[in-house]
Design a protein around this motif. Structure first.
Motif, short mmCIF file in Angstrom:
data_model
loop_
_atom_site.label_atom_id
_atom_site.label_comp_id
_atom_site.label_asym_id
_atom_site.label_seq_id
_atom_site.Cartn_x
_atom_site.Cartn_y
_atom_site.Cartn_z
N ASP A 1 0.87 -1.17 0.00
CA ASP A 1 0.00 0.00 0.00
C ASP A 1 0.92 1.24 0.00
N ASP B 1 -0.17 5.12 0.84
CA ASP B 1 -0.42 6.12 1.89
C ASP B 1 -0.51 5.48 3.27
N GLY B 2 0.34 5.93 4.18
CA GLY B 2 0.34 5.38 5.54
C GLY B 2 1.23 4.16 5.68
N THR B 3 1.69 3.63 4.54
CA THR B 3 2.53 2.42 4.57
C THR B 3 3.95 2.76 4.14
N ASP C 1 -1.28 -0.40 6.05
CA ASP C 1 -1.52 0.21 7.36
C ASP C 1 -2.97 0.07 7.81
N ASP D 1 -6.25 -3.15 3.51
CA ASP D 1 -5.13 -3.94 3.00
C ASP D 1 -5.18 -5.38 3.51
MG MG Z 1 -2.92 3.16 3.53
#
Ligand code: MG
Length: 205
Positions: free
Chosen positions: A17, A19-21, A184, A189
């Motif tokens: 992933d 964004d955030g990962t 995340d 995910d």
């Molecule tokens: Mg994400």
């Protein structure tokens, strides 16, 4: 995060992933609101349309976005075409600029990426948003590290669509049981991984 080496045992493909990962996205929502204060109602409509689109499934990107921008415009003074212009030229580019200015790749995830590269394990970036290459470049991460860069809407839905996760594996020529999804969000995910029988590594925010 667990040691990159152990996590990759028996893994032949990795689907990350974005964004955030790949980067820590904390603070991004507030920065988006600050940057897009002049169009907050449109931003709110985007959030709502995204929530509504969680469990719809289309065959193509075009069908998905037709539905998405119509939903964004419903009950508002702007049209679906205006929503699309805003999404592509205001929203996504604001996100890319904010990432470039304030966000960095996560060292532990970059270590995992480096280990995959060293072992020759093909990697994909599978995002729920577009502008994947621009975001990677904004982070200083070479998009060419990933054999596949794709967003769920390009495949007709949002995560955790099972059909989209399957398409990702198909595009990679990968099997679920030897693929590791890294993300995340358990409900996005993690569920994508589960849908195709893949392993899942949660990156905690
Ligand atoms: Mg994400």
């Amino acid at each position: 995060m667990t040691d990159a080496k152990n996590v990759l045992n028996g893994v032949q493909n990795v689907v990350l992933d974005l964004d955030g990962t790949i980067y820590d996205k904390r603070g991004i929502a507030g920065r988006m609101v600050k940057k897009l204060w002049w169009c907050l109602p449109v931003l709110a409509a985007e959030r709502l349309a995204r929530r509504n689109a969680h469990y719809v499934q289309f065959e193509t990107e075009e069908e998905f976005f037709t539905y998405f921008f119509r939903t964004m415009a419903r009950g508002h003074w702007w049209t679906a075409a205006m929503a699309e212009q805003w999404y592509r030229h205001v929203y996504l580019s604001a996100m890319v600029r904010i990432i470039a200015r304030y966000h960095q790749p996560r060292p532990e995830v970059m270590a995992l990426i480096e280990e995959c590269r060293r072992r020759g394990i093909p990697m994909a970036v599978y995002s729920d948003y577009g502008s994947v290459d621009s975001k990677l470049e904004a982070l200083g991460v070479d998009p060419e590290l990933f054999v596949l860069r794709v967003s769920a809407p390009e495949l007709g839905a949002l995560k955790p669509s099972a059909a989209c996760a399957e398409k990702v594996l198909e595009m990679l020529g990968a099997k679920g049981e030897t693929t590791l999804f890294v993300g995340d969000r358990e409900e996005k995910d993690g569920e994508s991984a589960k849908a195709v029988g893949a392993r899942f590594l949660l990156i905690e925010n």
